[in-house]
Scaffold this active site. Structure first.
Site, PDB file in Angstrom:
ATOM      1  N   HIS A   1      37.483  36.936  38.311  1.00 15.64           N
ATOM      2  CA  HIS A   1      38.928  37.109  38.357  1.00 15.64           C
ATOM      3  C   HIS A   1      39.315  38.535  38.748  1.00 15.64           C
ATOM      4  O   HIS A   1      40.254  38.752  39.523  1.00 15.64           O
ATOM      5  CB  HIS A   1      39.523  36.736  36.990  1.00 15.64           C
ATOM      6  CG  HIS A   1      40.982  37.043  36.857  1.00 15.64           C
ATOM      7  ND1 HIS A   1      41.443  38.137  36.159  1.00 15.64           N
ATOM      8  CD2 HIS A   1      42.065  36.423  37.369  1.00 15.64           C
ATOM      9  CE1 HIS A   1      42.766  38.160  36.228  1.00 15.64           C
ATOM     10  NE2 HIS A   1      43.175  37.137  36.951  1.00 15.64           N
TER      11      HIS A   1
ATOM     12  N   GLU B   1      38.967  38.779  42.351  1.00 16.93           N
ATOM     13  CA  GLU B   1      40.076  38.083  43.021  1.00 16.93           C
ATOM     14  C   GLU B   1      41.268  39.040  43.189  1.00 16.93           C
ATOM     15  O   GLU B   1      41.905  39.087  44.254  1.00 16.93           O
ATOM     16  CB  GLU B   1      40.463  36.845  42.211  1.00 16.93           C
ATOM     17  CG  GLU B   1      41.652  36.075  42.741  1.00 16.93           C
ATOM     18  CD  GLU B   1      42.718  35.857  41.668  1.00 16.93           C
ATOM     19  OE1 GLU B   1      43.816  36.454  41.793  1.00 16.93           O
ATOM     20  OE2 GLU B   1      42.455  35.093  40.708  1.00 16.93           O
ATOM     21  N   HIS B   2      41.551  39.824  42.155  1.00 15.91           N
ATOM     22  CA  HIS B   2      42.637  40.810  42.257  1.00 15.91           C
ATOM     23  C   HIS B   2      42.312  41.892  43.290  1.00 15.91           C
ATOM     24  O   HIS B   2      43.173  42.283  44.081  1.00 15.91           O
ATOM     25  CB  HIS B   2      42.840  41.489  40.894  1.00 15.91           C
ATOM     26  CG  HIS B   2      43.756  40.757  39.976  1.00 15.91           C
ATOM     27  ND1 HIS B   2      44.887  41.329  39.453  1.00 15.91           N
ATOM     28  CD2 HIS B   2      43.712  39.497  39.481  1.00 15.91           C
ATOM     29  CE1 HIS B   2      45.498  40.465  38.655  1.00 15.91           C
ATOM     30  NE2 HIS B   2      44.798  39.351  38.650  1.00 15.91           N
TER      31      HIS B   2
ATOM     32  N   GLU C   1      47.457  41.618  32.221  1.00 10.76           N
ATOM     33  CA  GLU C   1      47.438  40.155  32.322  1.00 10.76           C
ATOM     34  C   GLU C   1      46.843  39.555  31.041  1.00 10.76           C
ATOM     35  O   GLU C   1      47.322  38.529  30.538  1.00 10.76           O
ATOM     36  CB  GLU C   1      46.642  39.724  33.559  1.00 10.76           C
ATOM     37  CG  GLU C   1      46.789  38.248  33.872  1.00 10.76           C
ATOM     38  CD  GLU C   1      46.124  37.838  35.182  1.00 10.76           C
ATOM     39  OE1 GLU C   1      45.578  38.714  35.880  1.00 10.76           O
ATOM     40  OE2 GLU C   1      46.150  36.633  35.505  1.00 10.76           O
TER      41      GLU C   1
END
Lengths: 439, 439
Positions: free
Chosen positions: A68, A71-72, A148
């Site tokens: 993840h 992904e950012h 997040e």
């Protein structure tokens, strides 16, 4: 017609099926990169996605959250584009550029007007194929990821699903949260993130999927140019993940005392894998038990007793395992009552299955939702891209509908018996002190 | 071609426009019930909605939350259908049946396969036209509403918008929350709810809107049958609400000390009403300031400094007022820094407007998002239904696109000066004790 997808030679194109609005075509490019498209001639838009066959369950403990995080970072810049240039290009045409990371895959996508497809292919492919993962960008994004995580922690209706995965699968790759933890995110350095990128973002592990008012050969040409220097060698596309048989499940109870207004509950057990033939019967069972407003749980808990606003059941599928779960949010003082109703309804369904009317309604619900869900380009792109990554072949829509229609009362009784009588995991978040919710 | 909608005589049908996928047609039935449809011949589904021109701003203090409470009760049963029969009918065909309540209107809708449209018309119309609002159903639903309030309270990213409306509009109809409060919900009895229904759910105050693969005359026939006994008299459709000029704004600061992980911030001011010609310029400004990943606030707060995961600006429009707001979720210790960046960016835009590139990008973003958003039947149904209720006439898509295109740098500078230099309201939720965030 459905062809075994893996049999195809690099450099060739196959028509996979012609169901629904248009034809599904698949090309394997040199290096093992797959391009799968579905034409929808009546729309004026296109959805373009790149799927990577990597997710949080591929992470070592020390890498928790790396899929993840990466992904950012892929939005932060390429050899030729800054973060601002990436986002400005898509904003300028009103495109919807985004990405998500799951336990078993990661997807980057853009939805644009059909005339803007070349731009979308260029930008999204550049992000995936030529990311530079600069140390300063990895650093700046660390704060974003931590926020997040904090946002997830502030939303108990979201947090509970991460906690439930831990209750069901324990501290294993499938059990750990996709976001990682504050500790793991703080420990991940640029070199590990970049290494993760180099290891996993390779052509055989990537699928390009496109749906909309597009031409397959034109898309293949655009993808060829965008990935040009990667399209070498004779590697074949990666096979769907297997992960070595059913994931071990060790259901436990997690009670998290938290100062919230509601208590949030998930009760559940292991479901079925995404290749399990019984998934259609479980889908029908799920619809009838907690999938809609007419379902047993909605009727008993919300409609008749007004105990919850949000109450539903759900399923999730992985390569070798799955989840069946029931969620409810209620007054902290009502947890025992709501849990007792959930357990009664689950036990009743496990023992007796569904009546004929519920069975037909459950089938109709799955059928209708599936067909309605296929009108937008994004859903179609997801269906073919995800299928290409995780199945041996694409199941045409008509075949899915036929499989749903073929579910018998005995099929439902069998899967209800198996899933609903399996050892249950339970998670409760709320101001519940050290109350004991085991039976 | 755009006709003034109000000029139409009951019992007649008019073609309003022929933009986009198909024609928009409007029929006024006896009693003042309007039916507006848009044909989309290339889809296989239909979205059916009924819009009532009533929302939380129509409530007296003692009725706070009544519009939304009533919306729930309408799912509980009619003269001929139980709650289960309503939901089962739609679940059986995989239809998506739902409703929402806003400050100025309430909408009930179903999205179904085109062949199931007669069923959707029958069920949704029955809910709206023949609700019985039984005392026991009102009682049971009270618990559900209270749980919805608690769920909102548990999600600070949701709660903050309700708190911000109070900060901007104070304890007024526009400022108070749509959900009501625990106190007002506990005080609302069946008679008030039923009276509210009788007063507001009358043909001149209702709009039926349908989009999809449908035939206008057939829809009108179905609606005639479903509403038969209400279609009497010569009442004309209600005019759009006016609410007597600009809502008074008395911006204040609300700091809510709460044990959350993040601090949630909304900073904002009065925007423009939905009939204000400057709304297109404000839309472009909003896109550039905080509407996308390339926007100034996203770049400064998330991309460069990693201070937030979620940061955006937004606008809301009402009959006589509007909101321009900026949201960010960040570490509690960073509120001052994030607020300072927000205020700097707002001040910069107020003083200088946008540069040419941002202006063009903002226009492209609005244009693309608008066109992409019109591919699904639900969006089209919403556009024509809401327009019918709140505007004098439907603005065709091409006209909207032309209005966006016509926005000049001076238009943006003027609206930026006016909105961004207006008195600001501020809301902060988080573990911030009694810290003072005024300038």
């Amino acid at each position: 017609m459905t062809l075994p997808a893996r049999a195809q030679e690099p450099g060739t194109t196959t028509t996979i099926s012609t169901d629904g609005a248009g034809a599904v075509r698949r090309t394997v490019l040199p290096g093992g990169l797959r391009v799968i498209t579905e034409t929808m001639p009546t729309v004026r838009s296109a959805a373009f996605g790149i799927w990577a066959g990597v997710g949080s369950r591929d992470e070592a403990v020390a890498d928790a959250g790396a899929s993840h995080y990466l992904e950012h970072v892929l939005f932060k810049g390429t050899e030729t584009r800054s973060a601002l240039e990436i986002s400005a290009a898509m904003d300028a045409v009103g495109g919807d550029l985004n990405a998500f990371t799951a336990k078993e895959y990661t997807c980057y996508y853009a939805r644009v007007l059909d005339s803007d497809l070349p731009l979308a292919v260029d930008v999204v492919s550049d992000m995936v194929a030529a990311s530079v993962n600069r140390p300063e960008d990895v650093e700046a994004e660390r704060g974003v990821i931590l926020e997040e995580i904090h946002m997830r922690d502030d939303d108990p209706g979201d947090l509970i699903h991460d906690e439930f995965a831990l209750a069901l699968y324990g501290d294993t790759p499938l059990g750990r949260p996709i976001l990682g933890t504050e500790e793991s995110i703080n420990a991940l350095g640029r070199d590990r993130i970049h290494g993760y990128y180099r290891d996993h973002y390779v052509p055989p592990n990537l699928v390009v999927s496109v749906a909309g008012n597009i031409d397959h050969d034109e898309v293949v040409g655009l993808v060829r140019r965008a990935f040009a220097r990667h399209l070498t060698g004779d590697a074949a596309p990666a096979a769907p993940r297997v992960n070595g048989g059913p994931a071990p499940v060790a259901p436990s109870t997690r009670v998290i005392d938290k100062d919230t207004e509601q208590a949030h509950i998930v009760l559940g057990a292991a479901g079925v894998s995404r290749t399990d033939d019984r998934r259609f019967a479980l889908g029908v069972l799920n619809a009838a038990l907690g999938g809609g407003m007419s379902s047993r749980l909605f009727q008993e808990i919300r409609e008749k007793r007004g105990l919850a606003y949000s109450v539903y059941s759900y399923t999730a599928q992985y390569a070798d395992s799955g989840i069946f779960g029931v969620y409810a949010g209620c007054q902290p003082g009502k947890v025992e009552e709501v849990l007792s109703i959930c357990r009664d309804e689950v036990a009743k369904a496990a023992a007796q299955g569904l009546d004929d009317e519920e069975l037909e309604r459950g089938k109709g619900q799955l059928r209708g939702a599936m067909v309605l869900g296929l009108e937008d380009t994004g859903s179609r792109m997801s269906r073919i891209g995800k299928s290409e990554l995780v199945y041996e072949s694409l199941l045409p829509v008509d075949d899915v509908l036929a499989r749903i229609e073929a579910v018998t009362p005995d099929d439902v009784r069998a899967i209800a018996h198996e899933v609903l009588e399996a050892p249950q995991a339970l998670t409760v978040i709320g101001p519940v002190g050290d109350r004991d919710f085991t039976l």
